[in-house]
Design an enzyme around this catalytic site. Structure first.
Site, short mmCIF file in Angstrom:
data_model
loop_
_atom_site.label_atom_id
_atom_site.label_comp_id
_atom_site.label_asym_id
_atom_site.label_seq_id
_atom_site.Cartn_x
_atom_site.Cartn_y
_atom_site.Cartn_z
N GLY A 1 -4.20 -4.32 -4.54
CA GLY A 1 -5.20 -3.35 -4.97
C GLY A 1 -4.51 -2.04 -5.29
N HIS A 2 -4.64 -1.61 -6.52
CA HIS A 2 -4.02 -0.35 -6.94
C HIS A 2 -5.12 0.62 -7.30
CE1 HIS A 2 -0.04 -2.30 -8.47
NE2 HIS A 2 -0.10 -2.18 -7.17
N ASP B 1 0.81 -1.22 0.00
CA ASP B 1 0.00 0.00 0.00
C ASP B 1 0.84 1.27 0.00
OD1 ASP B 1 -2.25 -1.70 0.25
OD2 ASP B 1 -1.96 -1.74 2.42
N LYS C 1 2.21 2.25 -5.02
CA LYS C 1 2.92 1.75 -6.20
C LYS C 1 2.10 1.94 -7.47
CE LYS C 1 3.25 -2.37 -4.42
NZ LYS C 1 2.65 -2.11 -3.11
N GLN D 1 2.07 -5.98 -3.16
CA GLN D 1 2.38 -6.04 -1.73
C GLN D 1 3.71 -5.31 -1.46
OE1 GLN D 1 1.35 -9.44 -3.10
NE2 GLN D 1 -0.64 -8.53 -2.84
P1 IMP Z 1 -2.83 -12.77 1.79
O1 IMP Z 1 -1.90 -12.19 0.80
O2 IMP Z 1 -4.29 -12.53 1.47
O3 IMP Z 1 -2.55 -14.21 2.10
O4 IMP Z 1 -2.62 -11.98 3.19
C1 IMP Z 1 -1.41 -12.11 3.93
C2 IMP Z 1 -1.01 -10.78 4.54
O5 IMP Z 1 -0.62 -9.89 3.52
C3 IMP Z 1 -2.12 -10.08 5.33
O6 IMP Z 1 -1.53 -9.37 6.40
C4 IMP Z 1 -2.67 -9.10 4.31
O7 IMP Z 1 -3.30 -7.99 4.94
C5 IMP Z 1 -1.39 -8.69 3.62
N1 IMP Z 1 -1.61 -8.21 2.25
C6 IMP Z 1 -1.89 -8.93 1.15
N2 IMP Z 1 -1.98 -8.13 0.08
C7 IMP Z 1 -1.75 -6.89 0.50
C8 IMP Z 1 -1.66 -5.63 -0.17
O8 IMP Z 1 -1.82 -5.50 -1.39
N3 IMP Z 1 -1.39 -4.55 0.62
C9 IMP Z 1 -1.17 -4.66 1.95
N4 IMP Z 1 -1.23 -5.82 2.61
C10 IMP Z 1 -1.50 -6.92 1.89
#
Ligand code: IMP
Length: 428
Positions: A40-41, A13, A16, A223
């Protein structure tokens, strides 16, 4: 060979999407190399604001070819919805290329993600519940289903049956959930296959030949560094390699193809989901950052935890990604503060750490050591040139770059493309 990697230098977040959108016109290809629709962008493009989860940000430029490479995992329903949303907004997705080796997020992956989070109870990861972890688990277990399997209905049916045999056993026996019906899944997915198979390509071959021909490729990380499965704050991480190395394995290009690595970090720091967060602010300042910075997730809408900029983390991100450039985003958000803190080290059991400690239990006990700088207490969101920033803002940025050991070459002061200060960034 002209590859550039753009990575998150914090917990995701970092903004990017805006930066990718900004520099994408300088590239021929924009490539996603890991993750799925957990990302999510928010891209603001003229009057249009779109939230993209899967399709690379470069889709909005007709001359850019967007690629979803082998390291990604795809939810076909989300992909088709995004293609339709883009079409409705006037953006063609005809150029999109998807690797046949990318794994598909199947309904049981989503069910297993949710059920395992419930079972973890208080120690849940806080996943996005999009099925990301279980899809990568099945990939590693060699029990996954790939995009190329959609090309052969009989093979697809056999793979679904095999994968569901174990998934249903776990869902029903361990989690007491309903089993998933293989025939219904096959009917639904083979129907969607007719729309998605035209995008399937050998993306490793495509990218290597295009790089060899002198084309410019931007590898768009999702991420962030601390959510990387190997280098992040395990187990509170996602299940892929978000760091720059992921751009290599996640696409099939050699490391020598990458010439620049741009890390993106907020002027402060945020995190969603569980896990250690040394500079977290549980006070009015943190609440103000949420409010002014609009710190709610693009994917899940969850409120992001906010804290002071942590240079221990940026320095670590510089190391594990090999950053050549740093972009600082959301500098404008800090305009409400008369004093701003920067974490310069951690104190853990009486010892000082200037880089991330290797052990989770040490990180959980880290006490931030802060340096305080005067704030600029003014709205900088219309500033276009670095020299026009208040001296306090420049001093703050220059201290961040000194602590990270990487030059800050882009500064973002708002969500619009025009709200960006270029300070030496040069696309190859
Ligand atoms: P997962 O990727 O859904 O398995 O989540 C694993 C961890 O990564 C959790 O803490 C999510 O909140 C975090 N996470 C996954 N995608 C994002 C992102 O795009 N931005 C911020 N945190 C993320």
């Amino acid at each position: 060979m002209a590859g550039t990697v753009l990575v998150g230098a914090q917990w995701g977040d970092e903004g990017k999407g805006k930066i990718t959108d900004l520099i994408a016109p300088d590239f021929d290809y924009v490539v996603r190399y890991q993750g799925g629709n957990n990302a999510g962008h928010t891209v603001v493009h003229g009057d249009i604001t779109l939230a993209l989860h899967l399709v690379p940000s470069g889709i909005m430029y007709p001359q850019v070819i967007p690629v979803i490479a082998n390291g990604c995992v795809l939810d076909l329903k989300v992909l088709l919805k995004e293609i339709d949303t883009l079409a409705a907004a006037g953006f063609s997705t005809d150029r999109l290329q998807i690797s046949g080796n990318a794994h598909i997020i199947m309904p049981w992956h989503i069910a297993l993600d949710g059920a395992s989070e419930i079972q973890r109870g208080a120690s849940e990861i806080g996943t996005t519940r999009r099925g990301i972890g279980p899809t990568y688990e099945h990939k590693a277990a060699r029990n996954g289903i790939r995009m190329q399997d959609l090309l052969d209905p009989n093979l697809f049916r056999a793979k679904v049956a095999a994968s569901l045999e174990t998934a249903n056993a776990i869902l029903t026996n361990l989690y007491e959930e309903e089993p998933i019906d293989a025939d219904m899944v096959c009917a639904e997915y083979l129907e969607m296959a007719t729309r998605v198979t035209p995008y399937i390509t050998d993306t490793a071959l495509l990218l290597n030949s295009e790089l060899a021909a002198g084309r410019k490729v931007l590898f768009e990380g999702a991420q962030g560094t601390l959510l990387d499965i190997d280098h992040g704050t395990y187990p509170y991480v996602t299940s892929s390699n978000c760091t720059a190395g992921g751009a290599i394995t996640g696409t099939g290009v050699g490391p020598m193809a990458v010439k620049k690595i741009l890390g993106v970090a907020k002027a402060y720091i945020t995190r969603v989901g569980s896990g250690p967060f040394p500079t977290e602010l549980d006070d009015d300042i943190g609440a103000k950052m949420v409010e002014i910075g609009g710190e709610f997730g693009t994917t899940t809408g969850r409120m992001r935890r906010c804290g002071w900029h942590d240079s221990v983390i940026t320095r670590y991100a510089a190391m594990v990604n090999g950053l050549t450039d740093l972009c600082i985003t959301k500098l404008d958000v800090l305009g409400f503060l008369d004093k701003i803190k920067i974490c310069v080290a951690y104190e853990i059991d009486g010892q000082s750490y200037t880089t991330l400690p290797g052990s989770q239990s040490l990180l959980e006990r880290a006490v931030p050591v802060y340096e305080e700088m005067p704030g600029w207490e003014t709205d900088i969101s219309a500033v276009k040139r670095y020299e026009d920033l208040p001296i306090e803002a420049r001093n703050y940025l220059e201290r961040l770059e000194e602590l990270a050991g990487v030059p800050v070459t882009i500064v973002s002061v708002g969500p619009e493309r025009g709200q960006t200060i270029m300070r030496g960034w040069q696309s190859l």
